[in-house]
Design a protein around this motif. Sequence first.
Motif, short mmCIF file in Angstrom:
data_model
loop_
_atom_site.label_atom_id
_atom_site.label_comp_id
_atom_site.label_asym_id
_atom_site.label_seq_id
_atom_site.Cartn_x
_atom_site.Cartn_y
_atom_site.Cartn_z
N HIS A 92 0.46 -1.68 0.08
CA HIS A 92 0.02 -0.34 -0.46
C HIS A 92 1.24 1.03 -0.24
O HIS A 92 1.61 1.49 0.82
N VAL A 93 0.45 1.70 -0.57
CA VAL A 93 1.75 3.11 -1.35
C VAL A 93 0.44 4.44 -0.86
O VAL A 93 -0.96 4.66 -1.72
N THR A 94 1.20 5.93 -0.61
CA THR A 94 0.35 6.97 -0.83
C THR A 94 1.23 8.14 -2.08
O THR A 94 2.48 7.53 -2.57
N ALA A 95 0.59 8.80 -2.53
CA ALA A 95 1.68 9.05 -3.65
C ALA A 95 2.70 10.30 -3.08
O ALA A 95 3.97 9.85 -4.14
N GLU A 96 2.34 10.72 -1.73
CA GLU A 96 3.71 11.01 -1.13
C GLU A 96 5.06 10.40 -0.85
O GLU A 96 5.84 10.87 -1.16
N GLY A 97 4.65 8.91 -0.10
CA GLY A 97 5.62 8.30 -0.22
C GLY A 97 6.09 7.71 -1.27
O GLY A 97 7.48 7.36 -1.59
N LEU A 98 5.31 7.10 -1.71
CA LEU A 98 6.21 6.85 -3.69
C LEU A 98 6.87 7.99 -3.79
O LEU A 98 7.81 7.43 -4.49
N HIS A 99 6.32 8.99 -4.19
CA HIS A 99 7.25 10.49 -4.64
C HIS A 99 8.90 10.05 -4.05
O HIS A 99 9.58 10.41 -4.47
N GLN A 100 8.64 10.30 -2.38
CA GLN A 100 10.15 9.96 -2.04
C GLN A 100 11.05 8.43 -2.47
O GLN A 100 11.85 8.75 -2.43
N GLU A 101 9.71 7.53 -2.71
CA GLU A 101 10.83 6.97 -3.31
C GLU A 101 11.96 6.77 -5.31
O GLU A 101 13.01 6.54 -4.62
N THR A 102 10.50 7.55 -5.35
CA THR A 102 11.29 7.94 -6.37
C THR A 102 12.56 9.07 -6.58
O THR A 102 13.32 8.82 -7.14
N MET A 103 12.22 9.84 -5.58
CA MET A 103 13.70 10.28 -5.52
C MET A 103 14.75 9.80 -4.61
O MET A 103 15.68 10.07 -5.19
N ALA A 104 14.19 9.27 -3.86
CA ALA A 104 15.84 8.35 -3.34
C ALA A 104 16.47 7.34 -4.08
O ALA A 104 17.47 6.74 -4.63
N ALA A 105 15.73 7.01 -5.42
CA ALA A 105 16.18 5.84 -6.68
C ALA A 105 16.35 6.98 -7.20
O ALA A 105 17.28 6.77 -8.36
N GLY A 106 16.35 8.58 -7.84
CA GLY A 106 17.47 9.11 -8.29
C GLY A 106 16.52 9.50 -9.59
O GLY A 106 17.19 9.80 -10.67
#
Length: 143
Positions: free
Chosen positions: A44-58
């Motif tokens: 389960h993800v939120t948009a904000e949490g997934l956005h943070q993952e994308t940033m962390a992944a570069g």
Amino acid sequence: MLRHKRSTGNAAGPAQEKLAKSGLRPTRQRRVLAELLFSGPDRHVTAEGLHQETMAAGAAISLATVYNTLNQFTAANLLREVAIEGAKTYFDTNTADHFHFYLEREGTLVDVKNPDVRVEGLPAAPQGKRISRVDVIIRLSDR
């Protein structure tokens, strides 16, 4: 770090195959988000949490694009939207019918593992409508 492979015509991974079968155009942003969402176990993800993952992944993907893509994936039946308290929305990679626990203190959503949960006594749908699904969210708090 998320590693991006250029398409070489080789077989795609499960996340990319899921995206290809959806009928959505496989843009760079959709491919990155599909990889993050569908390459592991259901979650389960939120948009904000997934956005943070994308940033962390570069991966440079805006929050607005993450929101739009999550909504497009939901419309294509790749995700299931679970609304909590109006403003809090989770996106579930498990699109099968199932119920959830909501851990209030942590603000997290967890699947109910008991397949025998039943909802009885549902009212009849209004004329011309049908019940498409029933969402049950069991809220949990600390004692």
